[in-house]
Design a protein around this motif. Structure first.
Motif, mmCIF file in Angstrom:
data_model
loop_
_atom_site.group_PDB
_atom_site.id
_atom_site.type_symbol
_atom_site.label_atom_id
_atom_site.label_comp_id
_atom_site.label_asym_id
_atom_site.label_seq_id
_atom_site.Cartn_x
_atom_site.Cartn_y
_atom_site.Cartn_z
ATOM 1 N N THR A 56 10.539 -8.531 3.197
ATOM 2 C CA THR A 56 11.995 -8.433 3.162
ATOM 3 C C THR A 56 12.490 -8.817 1.773
ATOM 4 N N ASP A 57 13.585 -8.197 1.374
ATOM 5 C CA ASP A 57 14.193 -8.484 0.074
ATOM 6 C C ASP A 57 15.189 -9.639 0.211
ATOM 7 N N PRO A 58 15.917 -9.996 -0.850
ATOM 8 C CA PRO A 58 16.862 -11.121 -0.764
ATOM 9 C C PRO A 58 17.966 -10.947 0.281
ATOM 10 N N GLN A 59 18.245 -9.706 0.687
ATOM 11 C CA GLN A 59 19.245 -9.473 1.732
ATOM 12 C C GLN A 59 18.615 -9.349 3.123
ATOM 13 N N PRO B 138 20.160 -13.775 5.908
ATOM 14 C CA PRO B 138 18.954 -12.965 5.769
ATOM 15 C C PRO B 138 17.704 -13.820 5.621
ATOM 16 N N VAL B 139 16.604 -13.309 6.128
ATOM 17 C CA VAL B 139 15.302 -13.960 5.990
ATOM 18 C C VAL B 139 14.573 -13.225 4.866
ATOM 19 N N THR B 140 14.244 -13.930 3.782
ATOM 20 C CA THR B 140 13.625 -13.295 2.619
ATOM 21 C C THR B 140 12.125 -13.528 2.577
ATOM 22 N N GLU B 141 11.423 -12.597 1.906
ATOM 23 C CA GLU B 141 9.977 -12.691 1.683
ATOM 24 C C GLU B 141 9.179 -12.790 2.982
ATOM 25 N N LEU B 142 9.672 -12.189 4.058
ATOM 26 C CA LEU B 142 8.975 -12.191 5.339
ATOM 27 C C LEU B 142 8.280 -10.841 5.521
ATOM 28 N N PRO B 143 6.967 -10.828 5.806
ATOM 29 C CA PRO B 143 6.293 -9.557 6.050
ATOM 30 C C PRO B 143 6.810 -8.896 7.333
ATOM 31 N N VAL B 144 7.143 -7.631 7.220
ATOM 32 C CA VAL B 144 7.598 -6.831 8.359
ATOM 33 C C VAL B 144 6.646 -5.644 8.478
ATOM 34 N N THR C 276 7.660 -5.194 13.706
ATOM 35 C CA THR C 276 7.373 -6.580 14.053
ATOM 36 C C THR C 276 7.474 -7.478 12.815
ATOM 37 N N ALA C 277 7.754 -8.747 13.081
ATOM 38 C CA ALA C 277 7.776 -9.787 12.045
ATOM 39 C C ALA C 277 7.523 -11.115 12.735
ATOM 40 N N ALA C 278 6.894 -12.044 12.025
ATOM 41 C CA ALA C 278 6.624 -13.367 12.600
ATOM 42 C C ALA C 278 7.943 -14.009 13.017
ATOM 43 N N GLY C 279 7.969 -14.529 14.234
ATOM 44 C CA GLY C 279 9.153 -15.225 14.712
ATOM 45 C C GLY C 279 10.194 -14.341 15.351
ATOM 46 N N ALA C 280 9.887 -13.049 15.500
ATOM 47 C CA ALA C 280 10.842 -12.140 16.134
ATOM 48 C C ALA C 280 10.081 -11.194 17.058
ATOM 49 N N PRO C 281 10.634 -10.893 18.228
ATOM 50 C CA PRO C 281 9.986 -9.918 19.099
ATOM 51 C C PRO C 281 10.106 -8.524 18.486
ATOM 52 N N LYS D 265 13.997 1.532 7.887
ATOM 53 C CA LYS D 265 14.491 0.289 7.288
ATOM 54 C C LYS D 265 14.900 -0.666 8.404
ATOM 55 N N ALA D 266 14.568 -1.936 8.236
ATOM 56 C CA ALA D 266 14.956 -2.967 9.199
ATOM 57 C C ALA D 266 15.460 -4.179 8.433
ATOM 58 N N ARG D 267 16.281 -4.971 9.077
ATOM 59 C CA ARG D 267 16.790 -6.208 8.481
ATOM 60 C C ARG D 267 16.421 -7.360 9.394
ATOM 61 N N VAL D 268 15.963 -8.462 8.804
ATOM 62 C CA VAL D 268 15.633 -9.665 9.562
ATOM 63 C C VAL D 268 16.625 -10.750 9.170
ATOM 64 N N VAL D 269 17.282 -11.318 10.188
ATOM 65 C CA VAL D 269 18.259 -12.385 9.963
ATOM 66 C C VAL D 269 17.981 -13.554 10.902
ATOM 67 N N ASP D 270 18.466 -14.716 10.507
ATOM 68 C CA ASP D 270 18.454 -15.885 11.381
ATOM 69 C C ASP D 270 19.536 -15.625 12.427
ATOM 70 N N SER D 271 19.172 -15.638 13.691
ATOM 71 C CA SER D 271 20.138 -15.254 14.725
ATOM 72 C C SER D 271 21.251 -16.280 14.914
ATOM 73 N N HIS D 272 21.055 -17.498 14.416
ATOM 74 C CA HIS D 272 22.095 -18.522 14.579
ATOM 75 C C HIS D 272 23.199 -18.398 13.546
ATOM 76 N N ASP D 273 22.837 -18.149 12.288
ATOM 77 C CA ASP D 273 23.858 -18.089 11.243
ATOM 78 C C ASP D 273 23.936 -16.730 10.542
ATOM 79 N N GLN D 274 23.098 -15.762 10.983
ATOM 80 C CA GLN D 274 23.074 -14.395 10.447
ATOM 81 C C GLN D 274 22.678 -14.318 8.975
#
Length: 116
Positions: A76-79, A46-52, A101-106, A35-44
């Motif tokens: 990614t889910d709503p969280q 969650p990033v939703t509906e992003l393929p991981v 991996t996910a678009a926009g993140a290393p 399990k992984a979580r993707v967040v906006d690093s500036h405001d933390q």
């Protein structure tokens, strides 16, 4: 451990959120899904509906996702969480490494172990 990257002015972070470091015996199902979580690093937020994508790095048969898949992609889910199908241990004992991996993140690397 997490990673950040710039994605069109927005920086995303992938955070391992479960399943890393676990163990299973030969041909057993691992107790937890990766399990992984993707967040906006500036405001933390969650990033939703992003393929991981969770991709198996190893060359020997140590662990595969259900259906004998070496790579899976989930949204990614709503969280901001993305969770894989179950993992099945193979014949070879040792550490199985995965790259997340996910678009926009290393990428982020996680590991699980098949016991003898």
């Amino acid at each position: 451990m997490s990673a950040e990257a710039d994605h069109g002015g927005t920086t995303y972070t992938i955070q391992p959120a479960g399943g890393t470091g676990q163990h299973a015996g030969h041909h057993q199902t691992f107790p937890h899904r990766l399990k992984a979580r993707v967040v906006d690093s500036h405001d933390q937020k969650p990033v939703t509906e992003l393929p991981v994508t969770f991709a198996w790095d190893s060359l020997s048969q140590q662990a595969l996702f259900e259906g004998d898949q070496a790579t899976v992609t989930v949204l990614t889910d709503p969280q901001g969480y993305a969770e894989t199908p179950r993992l099945e241990a193979g014949d070879a004992a040792g550490t199985a490494a995965f790259t997340v991996t996910a678009a926009g993140a290393p990428p982020v690397h996680v590991e699980i172990t098949v016991d003898r």
